[in-house]
Design a protein around this motif. Structure first.
Motif, PDB file in Angstrom:
ATOM      1  N   VAL A 155       0.874  -1.197  -0.067  1.00 46.30           N
ATOM      2  CA  VAL A 155      -0.046   0.147  -0.149  1.00 46.30           C
ATOM      3  C   VAL A 155       0.940   1.223  -0.032  1.00 46.30           C
ATOM      4  N   THR A 156       0.561   2.042  -0.747  1.00 41.70           N
ATOM      5  CA  THR A 156       1.238   3.572  -0.860  1.00 41.70           C
ATOM      6  C   THR A 156       0.269   4.489  -0.180  1.00 41.70           C
ATOM      7  N   GLU A 157       0.979   5.575   0.388  1.00 40.06           N
ATOM      8  CA  GLU A 157       0.040   6.561   1.020  1.00 40.06           C
ATOM      9  C   GLU A 157       0.778   7.819   1.095  1.00 40.06           C
ATOM     10  N   ARG A 158       0.150   8.891   0.814  1.00 39.97           N
ATOM     11  CA  ARG A 158       0.763  10.210   0.784  1.00 39.97           C
ATOM     12  C   ARG A 158       0.992  10.749   2.196  1.00 39.97           C
ATOM     13  N   SER A 159       2.384  11.244   2.629  1.00 37.69           N
ATOM     14  CA  SER A 159       2.541  11.476   3.825  1.00 37.69           C
ATOM     15  C   SER A 159       3.319  12.780   3.493  1.00 37.69           C
ATOM     16  N   GLN A 160       2.405  14.118   3.816  1.00 35.50           N
ATOM     17  CA  GLN A 160       3.103  15.236   3.458  1.00 35.50           C
ATOM     18  C   GLN A 160       2.422  16.185   4.560  1.00 35.50           C
ATOM     19  N   TYR A 161       2.946  17.216   5.167  1.00 29.24           N
ATOM     20  CA  TYR A 161       2.680  18.281   6.056  1.00 29.24           C
ATOM     21  C   TYR A 161       1.905  19.159   5.087  1.00 29.24           C
ATOM     22  N   ASP A 162       0.462  19.194   5.581  1.00 28.06           N
ATOM     23  CA  ASP A 162      -0.247  20.235   4.814  1.00 28.06           C
ATOM     24  C   ASP A 162      -0.897  21.349   5.827  1.00 28.06           C
ATOM     25  N   ILE A 163      -1.447  22.067   5.187  1.00 27.85           N
ATOM     26  CA  ILE A 163      -2.077  23.265   6.133  1.00 27.85           C
ATOM     27  C   ILE A 163      -3.279  22.828   7.064  1.00 27.85           C
ATOM     28  N   ALA A 164      -4.111  21.931   6.011  1.00 27.60           N
ATOM     29  CA  ALA A 164      -5.183  21.381   6.868  1.00 27.60           C
ATOM     30  C   ALA A 164      -4.813  19.895   7.528  1.00 27.60           C
ATOM     31  N   PRO A 165      -5.169  19.822   8.956  1.00 30.97           N
ATOM     32  CA  PRO A 165      -4.564  18.518   9.614  1.00 30.97           C
ATOM     33  C   PRO A 165      -4.995  17.380   8.917  1.00 30.97           C
ATOM     34  N   PRO A 166      -4.245  16.439   8.447  1.00 34.82           N
ATOM     35  CA  PRO A 166      -4.493  15.195   7.858  1.00 34.82           C
ATOM     36  C   PRO A 166      -5.261  14.232   8.721  1.00 34.82           C
ATOM     37  N   ALA A 167      -5.953  13.334   7.922  1.00 38.95           N
ATOM     38  CA  ALA A 167      -6.486  12.208   8.536  1.00 38.95           C
ATOM     39  C   ALA A 167      -5.580  11.238   9.079  1.00 38.95           C
ATOM     40  N   PRO A 168      -5.871  10.499  10.287  1.00 41.59           N
ATOM     41  CA  PRO A 168      -5.024   9.510  10.652  1.00 41.59           C
ATOM     42  C   PRO A 168      -4.437   8.462   9.656  1.00 41.59           C
ATOM     43  N   GLY A 169      -3.346   8.192   9.861  1.00 41.36           N
ATOM     44  CA  GLY A 169      -2.676   7.290   8.670  1.00 41.36           C
ATOM     45  C   GLY A 169      -3.226   5.791   8.802  1.00 41.36           C
ATOM     46  N   LEU A 170      -3.150   5.071   7.596  1.00 42.77           N
ATOM     47  CA  LEU A 170      -3.764   3.735   7.572  1.00 42.77           C
ATOM     48  C   LEU A 170      -3.229   2.845   8.645  1.00 42.77           C
ATOM     49  N   ALA A 171      -1.950   3.020   8.958  1.00 43.87           N
ATOM     50  CA  ALA A 171      -1.393   2.073   9.995  1.00 43.87           C
ATOM     51  C   ALA A 171      -1.407   2.588  11.706  1.00 43.87           C
ATOM     52  N   HIS A 172      -2.084   3.797  11.801  1.00 43.89           N
ATOM     53  CA  HIS A 172      -1.895   4.327  13.147  1.00 43.89           C
ATOM     54  C   HIS A 172      -2.595   3.325  14.269  1.00 43.89           C
ATOM     55  N   THR A 173      -3.393   2.289  13.808  1.00 41.26           N
ATOM     56  CA  THR A 173      -3.865   1.508  14.725  1.00 41.26           C
ATOM     57  C   THR A 173      -3.412   0.188  14.790  1.00 41.26           C
ATOM     58  N   LEU A 174      -2.487  -0.158  13.889  1.00 29.04           N
ATOM     59  CA  LEU A 174      -1.766  -1.582  13.971  1.00 29.04           C
ATOM     60  C   LEU A 174      -0.556  -1.514  14.702  1.00 29.04           C
ATOM     61  N   PRO A 175      -0.163  -2.827  15.274  1.00 23.69           N
ATOM     62  CA  PRO A 175       0.914  -2.893  16.285  1.00 23.69           C
ATOM     63  C   PRO A 175       2.114  -2.674  15.113  1.00 23.69           C
ATOM     64  N   PRO A 176       3.423  -2.372  15.474  1.00 23.45           N
ATOM     65  CA  PRO A 176       4.584  -2.091  14.559  1.00 23.45           C
ATOM     66  C   PRO A 176       4.872  -3.606  13.995  1.00 23.45           C
ATOM     67  N   ASP A 177       4.687  -4.702  14.648  1.00 18.22           N
ATOM     68  CA  ASP A 177       5.094  -5.851  14.100  1.00 18.22           C
ATOM     69  C   ASP A 177       4.030  -6.417  13.158  1.00 18.22           C
ATOM     70  N   LEU A 178       3.160  -5.779  12.725  1.00 21.24           N
ATOM     71  CA  LEU A 178       2.290  -6.256  11.634  1.00 21.24           C
ATOM     72  C   LEU A 178       2.496  -5.510  10.437  1.00 21.24           C
ATOM     73  N   VAL A 179       3.247  -4.207  10.328  1.00 17.57           N
ATOM     74  CA  VAL A 179       3.411  -3.537   9.173  1.00 17.57           C
ATOM     75  C   VAL A 179       4.964  -3.195   8.840  1.00 17.57           C
ATOM     76  N   ARG A 180       5.076  -2.923   7.733  1.00 13.81           N
ATOM     77  CA  ARG A 180       6.640  -2.632   7.415  1.00 13.81           C
ATOM     78  C   ARG A 180       6.467  -1.287   6.736  1.00 13.81           C
ATOM     79  N   THR A 181       6.610  -0.195   7.400  1.00 15.07           N
ATOM     80  CA  THR A 181       6.715   1.115   7.010  1.00 15.07           C
ATOM     81  C   THR A 181       7.806   1.622   6.490  1.00 15.07           C
ATOM     82  N   HIS A 182       7.800   2.433   5.267  1.00 15.99           N
ATOM     83  CA  HIS A 182       8.909   3.016   4.955  1.00 15.99           C
ATOM     84  C   HIS A 182       8.501   4.398   4.414  1.00 15.99           C
ATOM     85  N   THR A 183       9.418   5.181   4.783  1.00 15.79           N
ATOM     86  CA  THR A 183       9.114   6.868   4.355  1.00 15.79           C
ATOM     87  C   THR A 183      10.032   7.021   3.308  1.00 15.79           C
TER      88      THR A 183
END
Length: 1020
Positions: A155-183
């Motif tokens: 899954v790809t997801e846009r991660s950028q600081y915008d003026i409007a506060p962004p919605a929570p990211g896709l993996a914010h409720t997942l424990p770290p061991d279930l997702v490999r995140t790369h910025t």
């Protein structure tokens, strides 16, 4: 994204490892996050190709903004909704709107499990931040279930600081061991440069760097730019995106902005609007330049500047200032913004800024500038900064805008930025103004326009731009319905402008017409008009005689009509004519100064008194009177006393030795003259003055320009295309200052800019003739110098100005006669000068005449005269005349064989000249000492080239704004050492204050770009 994926090896290896684990039966979620344009989609496509190559089944979904309105809209792109719901496929796609989400989610997971039974499965979802909420919840749930399936969720997801506060990211409720995140980070400067060079071929790095900077190091923008440059055949990156074809770059920038949201787009465009008005911040040194000429990357944005900028952008857009600070910081980290040399974040390239502004019309931009101006005004920013915004804004129709533009214009005029002041006042005329307000603006604007035109043209050359701009404004101001005092002010300004453009008769007629129009309610007004008429008549000998005759008659018959200003002018006239002594002139003026005076007549009274006090060597009184003359009136409105006061102040600085030496004089400072006065003086109207005994000498000086004369036509001059202009008082002082500093060749180049054959008789012409004569004498051309002094004397005599304190042309001419061996004529001139000097009776004037008479006389009597001159000049203010007298006495002592006493006198002259920075006199004293057998003293040098290496390092750091303590720390020396070097440097540079360093040193030369330079890292 075509081409190789630079600096993405680590993420590709991560995806490959997770895909291998999925093929082995252990699935998982890989989340690729990154800003727009960092290559998320390209990486996903590369992973899809690799998965297919390894035999994996691929389900690909690309989310879109329209997905937000539909239930499970994003996942319908993976499989047919009917199939995913457990029903046979067929007919139209059916939405999931009426089904229970848990049921649909279970069917989807079951379908994915079934599809992965025969071969491993890659579920690739691009731009998950655009997915509908149900699809995002399913992806999170699937991540919890696929750890025992041969399924990889990529899954790809846009991660950028915008003026409007962004919605929570896709993996914010997942424990770290279930997702490999790369910025994903932006590409480095070197990788982007190599990528660009691979497309443009083997060219110089600066050309590659311009493309990298215009793309801000983002592959998306870089490829779009290279596509446009290839389509338009452009060699260099343009500054306007409108010059790019087919427009891929504009489209890419627009897409990047729109993907960030409307608030971010508004802030980004507002920042682009602000950049157009930014100027250098005084007192803050610029960042160092990289070898190819741009500011080095990584220079931090100034925190206070960022906060200030955020507040202005908030006023322009209504966005949260805290979010704006974060956006500025984050976007700078991405390379799209770059701190400039003063720490202000700005778009990385003008082309990028232009493309950002593509979405705003001119009306919208003007409204943004007005909003910026109001925000800056409310937070108390400088008047100049607010006015820069108003220059680009539409009509404000607000009182504060009128005040800001008026104050900014006056501030710019005080600082010598006439063009800026004119721009502010022209903009002010677009605001709704009352008649009195408009009249005052027109008077000030017309004065400034005329002054600017006079600085670059001369009467009769066909380039009187001030007549076509400034004079009509002053004429309009004269006839607006305003108070009489305002009309008089406009009339005096108009008359001054006409006289300075050479239309003296029109100026006098304008003022006389106003004088007769009925100003009797306030006697001071007609008195001011009469005084202005007299002063403006100075430019025409006939009018001058008539004006002073009329003024004298009125003073005898009706003294009340003349007033204190008129009587002061009569004292000045008598003083200049050599009819009264300095003491008598000052006593009369002091009595007039004690009498009451109105504001309209005070400039004439105090300006006249200041000039006479300067002639009388009462420097302190002259300074105080000049300051008082300028108090209470706008100094930028044309006035007849303006030139008088400028001359007084400049002459004071010269006499005290505090004048700043002029820097390098470029061609644009002094336009080339077109018809040098080589073949004798220009034709002159009969003046009616009697012929003087020395007139016959002019005929012998017909060919006065010697072969080595720096003021001759053969001397190097400014470009011939430049226009000649009329010399002013400051031009004569420039020549004299350069000669005194030993810069004779530079002074010679400067004087070739002026064609005196086209200049009518005037005090300014006489001053310049005198200065040019001094230059020619210093250059060893006494014939040419004598001609200039004679011409100067004719002009002075025609105006009946015989006082040698005004302009000592007789002594200068006598020295030329001595140099040519004509002592008889030199004695006649020196004796006449001494006679007139004793009438005026000031030490400096009498001492100068005695010194020249001593030189012309020679022998024991000449030595006695020189000793008398030295004794007298030791009591006089100033210093150069005393140095010259010591030098004359020393030479006479040498001629008399008294070498010991001569050397003492000459050493005193050399020491005084060195302390004063009078290089030419110091050199003359050294030469005389060598002739007297003295050991050669150290050469006295001035100017930047005279600085030692240590002095040069210290003054450069001081000019950048560093304190003495900081300089001592940087150079690892004692603070006292820094102070000693600065004191020595100030003396050599001819300055007295630290603030003058930047003016004297000038701008540092830019570094030459390196063709083979390639940035190692960052965005340079």
């Amino acid at each position: 994204m075509p081409g190789p994926l630079s600096e993405r090896t680590d993420v590709l290896e991560l995806i490959a490892a997770e895909a291998a684990r999925a093929r082995a039966g252990t699935g998982g979620l890989v989340l690729l996050r990154g800003a727009t344009g960092t290559g998320r989609t390209a990486l996903l496509e590369a992973a899809v190709r690799d998965a297919e190559a390894h035999g994996m089944r691929v389900l690909l979904a690309r989310c879109a903004p329209s997905d937000q309105a539909q239930y499970f809209a994003s996942l319908t792109r993976l499989l047919h909704p009917a199939q995913l719901a457990g029903r046979p496929a067929g007919g139209e796609h059916e939405p999931f709107e009426d089904r229970d989400e848990r049921v649909v989610s279970g069917h989807l997971l079951s379908s994915v499990a079934e599809l992965s039974e025969d071969r491993p499965l890659l579920v690739a979802v691009d731009d998950a931040h655009l997915a509908d909420p149900a699809s995002r919840r399913w992806l999170v749930e699937a991540a919890r279930r696929v750890d025992r399936m041969p399924v990889l969720l990529l899954v790809t997801e846009r991660s950028q600081y915008d003026i409007a506060p962004p919605a929570p990211g896709l993996a914010h409720t997942l424990p770290p061991d279930l997702v490999r995140t790369h910025t994903l980070a932006p590409l480095s400067g070197r990788s982007t440069a190599l990528l660009a060079r691979g497309r443009v071929g083997d060219v110089a790095w600066p050309r590659v760097e311009s493309r990298v900077r215009a793309s801000a190091g983002h592959p998306l923008l870089l490829h779009a730019l290279l596509e446009d440059l290839g389509g338009s055949g452009a060699e260099a990156v343009p500054e306007s995106s409108a010059m790019l074809y087919p427009g891929a770059y504009r489209a890419a920038v627009s897409w990047w902005l729109e993907s960030a949201g409307p608030r971010t787009a508004a802030v980004g465009r507002a920042l682009a609007v602000l950049e157009d008005t930014w100027e250098d911040i005084p007192g803050r040194p610029a960042a160092p330049a990289s070898p190819h000429g741009s500011v080095r990357s990584g220079a931090p944005a100034h925190p206070a500047t960022v906060r200030h900028l955020a507040e202005i952008l908030t006023g322009m857009t209504g966005a949260d200032p805290v979010r704006i600070v974060g956006w500025l910081t984050a976007t700078t980290g991405l390379g799209l913004l770059r701190p400039d040399a003063w720490g202000r974040p700005r778009w990385a390239h003008r082309l990028l800024r232009d493309a950002v502004l593509e979405g705003w019309s001119e009306d919208r931009r003007r409204a943004a500038h007005l909003a910026a101006a109001e925000a800056m005004w409310q937070r108390g920013d400088s008047t100049a900064a607010v006015a820069r915004q108003l220059l680009r804004a539409g009509t404000a129709s607000r009182p504060w805008a009128v005040n800001v533009l008026r104050d900014a214009a006056r501030e710019a005029a005080r600082e010598g930025r006439a063009e800026t002041a004119v721009a502010h006042l022209r903009r002010l005329l677009r605001e709704p103004l009352s008649d009195p307000q408009r009249q005052r603006v027109l008077t000030e604007l017309g004065s400034l326009e005329c002054t600017a035109a006079l600085s670059r043209s001369e009467p009769g050359d066909g380039s009187d731009s001030g007549v076509s701009t400034g004079v009509p404004r002053l004429t309009e101001a004269l006839w607006l319905p305003v108070e009489p005092a305002d009309r008089v002010r406009a009339a005096i300004a108009l008359g001054t402008a006409l006289a300075r453009f050479g239309h003296t008769r029109s100026a006098v007629e304008t003022l006389r017409g106003l004088d007769e129009s009925g100003l009797s309610d306030r006697p001071a007004l007609p008195q001011a008009v009469r005084a202005a008429t007299v002063l403006l008549s100075e430019q025409d000998q006939v009018l001058r005689r008539q004006a002073y005759a009329r003024l004298s008659e009125q003073a005898r018959s009706t003294p009340d009509l003349v007033g204190v200003a008129g009587r002061a002018l009569l004292v000045r006239h008598a003083a200049a004519a050599g009819l009264i002594s300095a003491r008598e002139a000052l006593e009369r003026l002091r009595a007039l100064l004690l009498a009451p005076a109105e504001p309209e007549t005070e400039p004439f009274l105090f300006g006249t008194a200041a000039e006479v006090a300067m002639w009388a060597d009462d420097f302190d009184s002259a300074e105080q009177l000049a300051d008082h003359a300028l108090a209470g009136r706008n100094p930028h409105v044309l006035h007849p006393t303006g030139e008088i006061l400028r001359n007084v102040r400049a002459d004071l600085a010269t006499a005290r030795g505090t004048h700043v030496l002029p820097g390098h004089l470029s061609a644009d400072r002094a336009p080339a003259r077109t018809d040098p006065a080589r073949h004798g003086p220009p034709a002159r109207e009969a003046s009616g003055a009697e012929e003087h005994p020395w007139t016959e000498h002019a005929r012998a000086d017909a060919e006065y320009a010697g072969p080595h004369d720096p003021a001759s036509p053969g001397a190097p001059s400014a470009p011939a295309a430049a226009r000649a202009r009329t010399p002013r008082g400051e031009d004569a002082r420039t020549v004299l200052a350069l000669v005194a500093a030993g810069r004779v060749a530079e002074a010679g180049r400067f004087v070739t800019a002026f064609d005196l054959s086209r200049v009518p008789d005037s005090p300014e012409r006489d001053r310049f003739l005198y200065a040019r004569g001094v230059l020619r004498a210093a250059a060893g051309n006494p014939v040419g110098a004598a001609h200039d002094f004679l011409e100067c004397g004719r002009g002075r005599s025609a105006r009946e100005e015989l006082n040698p304190a005004v302009l000592p042309w007789r002594t200068a001419l006598a020295e030329c006669k001595v140099a040519r061996g004509d002592r008889r004529k030199a004695l006649l001139l020196a004796e006449e000068e001494l006679r007139l000097a004793r009438v005026w009776d000031t030490p400096r004037t009498v001492g100068r005449a005695l010194r020249v008479l001593a030189t012309a006389t020679g022998g024991r009597h000449g030595l006695d005269l020189a000793e008398e001159a030295v004794r007298l000049l030791r009591t006089a203010p100033g210093g150069e005349e005393l140095i010259a007298a010591l030098l004359a006495r020393g030479r006479l002592l040498l001629a008399a064989g008294e070498r010991t006493q001569a050397r003492e006198t000459l050493r005193e002259a050399a020491d005084r000249a060195a302390r004063r920075g009078a290089v030419r006199l110091a050199q003359a004293a050294e030469e005389a000492l060598r002739e007297g057998g003295a050991r050669r003293p150290a050469t006295v040098r001035t100017g930047f080239e005279a600085l030692t290496d240590s002095e040069r390092r210290i003054v450069e750091l001081a000019a950048e704004g560093h304190t003495n303590t900081e300089i001592a720390g940087l150079l690892h020396v004692a603070r006292r050492t820094v102070e000693t070097h600065l004191t020595s440097a100030y003396r050599k540079l001819g300055i007295r204050r630290r603030g003058q360093l930047q003016t004297v040193l000038g701008a540092a030369a830019p570094r030459r770009p390196d063709r083979n330079y390639c940035p190692e890292d960052g965005r340079t």
